[in-house]
Design an enzyme around this catalytic site. Structure first.
Site, PDB file in Angstrom:
ATOM      1  N   TYR A 201       0.849  -1.190   0.000  1.00  0.00           N
ATOM      2  CA  TYR A 201       0.000   0.000   0.000  1.00  0.00           C
ATOM      3  C   TYR A 201       0.885   1.240   0.000  1.00  0.00           C
ATOM      4  CZ  TYR A 201      -3.557   3.365   1.423  1.00  0.00           C
ATOM      5  OH  TYR A 201      -4.390   4.444   1.478  1.00  0.00           O
ATOM      6  N   LYS A 236     -12.563   8.797  -9.261  1.00  0.00           N
ATOM      7  CA  LYS A 236     -11.993  10.070  -9.713  1.00  0.00           C
ATOM      8  C   LYS A 236     -13.028  11.199  -9.694  1.00  0.00           C
ATOM      9  CE  LYS A 236      -9.211   7.123 -12.548  1.00  0.00           C
ATOM     10  NZ  LYS A 236      -9.198   6.372 -13.823  1.00  0.00           N
ATOM     11  N   ASN A 288      -7.184  -0.611 -18.181  1.00  0.00           N
ATOM     12  CA  ASN A 288      -8.600  -0.576 -18.519  1.00  0.00           C
ATOM     13  C   ASN A 288      -8.739  -0.729 -20.022  1.00  0.00           C
ATOM     14  OD1 ASN A 288      -9.480  -0.289 -15.873  1.00  0.00           O
ATOM     15  ND2 ASN A 288      -9.187   1.916 -15.935  1.00  0.00           N
ATOM     16  N   ARG A 290     -10.849  -0.236 -22.318  1.00  0.00           N
ATOM     17  CA  ARG A 290     -12.042   0.448 -22.813  1.00  0.00           C
ATOM     18  C   ARG A 290     -11.772   1.946 -22.843  1.00  0.00           C
ATOM     19  NH1 ARG A 290     -13.154   2.992 -18.150  1.00  0.00           N
ATOM     20  NH2 ARG A 290     -12.822   1.850 -16.213  1.00  0.00           N
ATOM     21  N   VAL A 293     -13.767   7.556 -18.781  1.00  0.00           N
ATOM     22  CA  VAL A 293     -14.609   8.735 -18.565  1.00  0.00           C
ATOM     23  C   VAL A 293     -13.829  10.012 -18.921  1.00  0.00           C
ATOM     24  CG1 VAL A 293     -15.833  10.097 -16.810  1.00  0.00           C
ATOM     25  CG2 VAL A 293     -15.916   7.596 -16.728  1.00  0.00           C
TER      26      VAL A 293
HETATM   27  P1  ADP Z   1     -10.379  -0.364  -9.470  1.00  0.00           P
HETATM   28  O1  ADP Z   1     -10.152  -1.381 -10.536  1.00  0.00           O
HETATM   29  O2  ADP Z   1     -11.432  -0.788  -8.486  1.00  0.00           O
HETATM   30  O3  ADP Z   1     -10.568   1.034  -9.992  1.00  0.00           O
HETATM   31  P2  ADP Z   1      -7.542   0.139  -8.950  1.00  0.00           P
HETATM   32  O4  ADP Z   1      -6.625  -0.987  -8.757  1.00  0.00           O
HETATM   33  O5  ADP Z   1      -7.509   0.824 -10.267  1.00  0.00           O
HETATM   34  O6  ADP Z   1      -9.031  -0.347  -8.602  1.00  0.00           O
HETATM   35  O7  ADP Z   1      -7.307   1.237  -7.822  1.00  0.00           O
HETATM   36  C1  ADP Z   1      -8.168   2.335  -7.661  1.00  0.00           C
HETATM   37  C2  ADP Z   1      -7.579   3.325  -6.689  1.00  0.00           C
HETATM   38  O8  ADP Z   1      -7.303   2.718  -5.425  1.00  0.00           O
HETATM   39  C3  ADP Z   1      -6.248   3.939  -7.125  1.00  0.00           C
HETATM   40  O9  ADP Z   1      -6.415   5.032  -7.982  1.00  0.00           O
HETATM   41  C4  ADP Z   1      -5.672   4.334  -5.775  1.00  0.00           C
HETATM   42  O10 ADP Z   1      -6.300   5.503  -5.312  1.00  0.00           O
HETATM   43  C5  ADP Z   1      -6.107   3.223  -4.852  1.00  0.00           C
HETATM   44  N1  ADP Z   1      -5.082   2.127  -4.804  1.00  0.00           N
HETATM   45  C6  ADP Z   1      -5.091   0.980  -5.506  1.00  0.00           C
HETATM   46  N2  ADP Z   1      -3.997   0.230  -5.252  1.00  0.00           N
HETATM   47  C7  ADP Z   1      -3.254   0.903  -4.369  1.00  0.00           C
HETATM   48  C8  ADP Z   1      -1.978   0.670  -3.715  1.00  0.00           C
HETATM   49  N3  ADP Z   1      -1.259  -0.435  -3.940  1.00  0.00           N
HETATM   50  N4  ADP Z   1      -1.524   1.619  -2.864  1.00  0.00           N
HETATM   51  C9  ADP Z   1      -2.236   2.735  -2.624  1.00  0.00           C
HETATM   52  N5  ADP Z   1      -3.429   3.022  -3.192  1.00  0.00           N
HETATM   53  C10 ADP Z   1      -3.944   2.135  -4.055  1.00  0.00           C
END
Ligand code: ADP
Length: 449
Positions: A201, A236, A288, A290, A293
């Protein structure tokens, strides 16, 4: 080129696709639920087919109803937009099996990238830097073992995750027990699989993503980055390009890494690689497969119509340009405007009694709303995207301020006041924010009350 495209979506994105088709001389078919009979995309399309009741599972997620609608109307391609079936490899396959073109990547690559665990493996092979992470977790004990290997804090994620669901952080063993159980339960509820894994994280990263375009013949370009760090609940809220955090050299480096990875992966059509960026380093999160947005900010600075490119590529056209032909111009910012209470974020569906969208040079509003329109309570609360483009970041910011001031939406509450507040904060003006900034800002407002 296609003669008729069916748009398997609703709201502003359905309209966005309709507009691209129209300008390409392609006829459009709208599909809609019973709750959306009055929607703008239905009014504008050449033909419209009702595919079921209000509930998305009965309409916008109903694969056979959509394919039947395509057959009845003689559509030769389907554009899925974003959300709903846009990332369903099964749907893409089904569409192709019926002799209709799916406007998106090949189903195999959608499947590979849709699973966060296989996506990580493929991405490492393709040269993308990823966050340290685990394989699929089998038990709480297994999770704790991996957390020790990676080092706390960690985030437990659903392998099929999306929309910020099924993610739980843990800072120690005690929290891990809960994080593992909760992420698994949430995943079981929201996705087809309850398999979870974990990642390191990162504590103060920015979310920076790269847009790529690839044709069916291996030609790939990137269209620069988007900084989407202003988020709430991992969703977002404001996006901008270029990112205030990167210099030209970093931008070119990550651009080339993403472009090259898409080439190695054999990717086709439009896609976005999402990264976290902390202390000068990029960590790949997911791809992603696709349209996003926030694609209009990239269109603003690159002059490339991403939806038209998706359609062209799906019809078998070559990209016809290479990386060196792409020029970026100025700065663009997007605000996602939701029909929500700007303080509590409670959805606020209802009738729009008054609607006046801002205009002028460098202002774009993508929205399905019109005066008298009734926002149904069944779907996402985003009702408009306001995109501004200026020569510099400051010019774009001043324009955004002006445009938000001009926007009139009455009858429902919207997040416009929140956007106005965010963009007047010194941190935002200075470009100094990470993915936690908005939540901290909301909390400090709350405690100041
Ligand atoms: P989803 O597919 O549900 O959108 P993502 O993996 O793209 O999930 O992550 C969405 C958001 O979650 C990221 O933009 C970030 O804010 C937070 N996040 C995801 N993974 C981490 C990580 N390893 N450390 C910190 N924040 C994370």
């Amino acid at each position: 080129m296609f003669e008729k495209v069916l748009i398997a979506n609703r709201g502003e994105v359905a309209l966005r696709i309709h507009r691209a088709c129209r300008e390409m001389g392609i006829k459009t078919v709208a599909v809609h639920s019973e709750a959306d009979a009055d929607a703008m995309h239905v009014r504008l399309a050449d033909e419209a087919v009702c595919i079921g009741p209000a509930r998305s599972t009965d309409s916008y997620l109903n694969m056979s109803a959509i394919i039947s609608a395509a057959h009845i109307t003689g559509a030769d391609a389907i554009h899925p937009g974003f959300g709903f079936l846009s990332e369903s490899a099964d749907f893409a396959e089904m569409v192709e099996e019926h002799g209709i073109t799916f406007i998106g990547p090949r189903p195999e690559i959608m499947r590979q990238m849709g699973d966060k665990i296989t996506a990580r493996e493929a991405s490492i092979k393709a040269g993308l830097p990823v966050v340290p992470g685990s394989p699929a977790l089998e038990s709480v004990e297994h999770a704790i073992e991996w957390a020790h290997k990676i080092g706390y804090p960690v985030i437990v994620k659903a392998k099929d995750g999306g929309g910020g669901k099924g993610m739980k952080t843990a800072f120690n063993d005690e929290e891990m027990k809960e994080a593992y159980t909760m992420a698994k339960a949430e995943a079981k509820n929201a996705f087809t699989s309850d398999v979870v894994y974990m990642e390191k994280y990162l504590q103060k990263p920015r979310h920076i993503e790269m847009q790529v375009l690839a044709d069916n013949y291996g030609n790939v370009v990137h269209l620069g980055e988007r900084d989407c760090s202003i988020q709430r609940n991992h969703q977002k809220v404001i996006e901008e390009t270029p990112s205030p955090a990167l210099n030209q050299k970093q931008r070119e480096e990550i651009g080339e890494i993403a472009r090259h990875a898409a080439e190695v992966l054999g990717y086709n059509n439009a896609g976005t690689m999402e990264f976290l960026y902390e202390d000068g380093k990029f960590y790949f999160l997911e791809m992603n497969t696709r349209l996003q947005v926030e694609h209009p900010i990239t269109e603003a600075i690159s002059g490339i119509d991403i939806v038209k490119e998706q359609i062209r590529i799906a019809s078998g056209a070559q990209l016809g340009y290479s990386q060196k032909d792409i020029q970026f111009n100025g700065h663009a910012i997007e605000c996602r405007i939701n029909a929500e209470d700007p303080e509590t974020f409670a959805p606020w569906p209802g009738k729009i009694t008054e609607w006046h969208a801002p205009g002028g040079l460098g202002v774009r509003v993508d929205s399905e709303i019109y005066s008298g329109y009734k926002i149904p309570p069944f779907y996402d609360s985003m009702i408009a995207k306001l995109i501004v483009h200026g020569k510099t970041r400051n010019a774009a910011l001043m324009r955004l301020r002006r445009a938000l001031e001009e926007f009139v939406i009455e009858g429902v509450k919207t997040t416009i006041p929140l956007h106005q507040e965010i963009i007047s904060q010194t941190d935002f003006i200075d470009g100094q924010y990470n993915i936690h900034w908005l939540e901290k800002f909301m909390n400090s407002k709350q405690s100041a009350k």
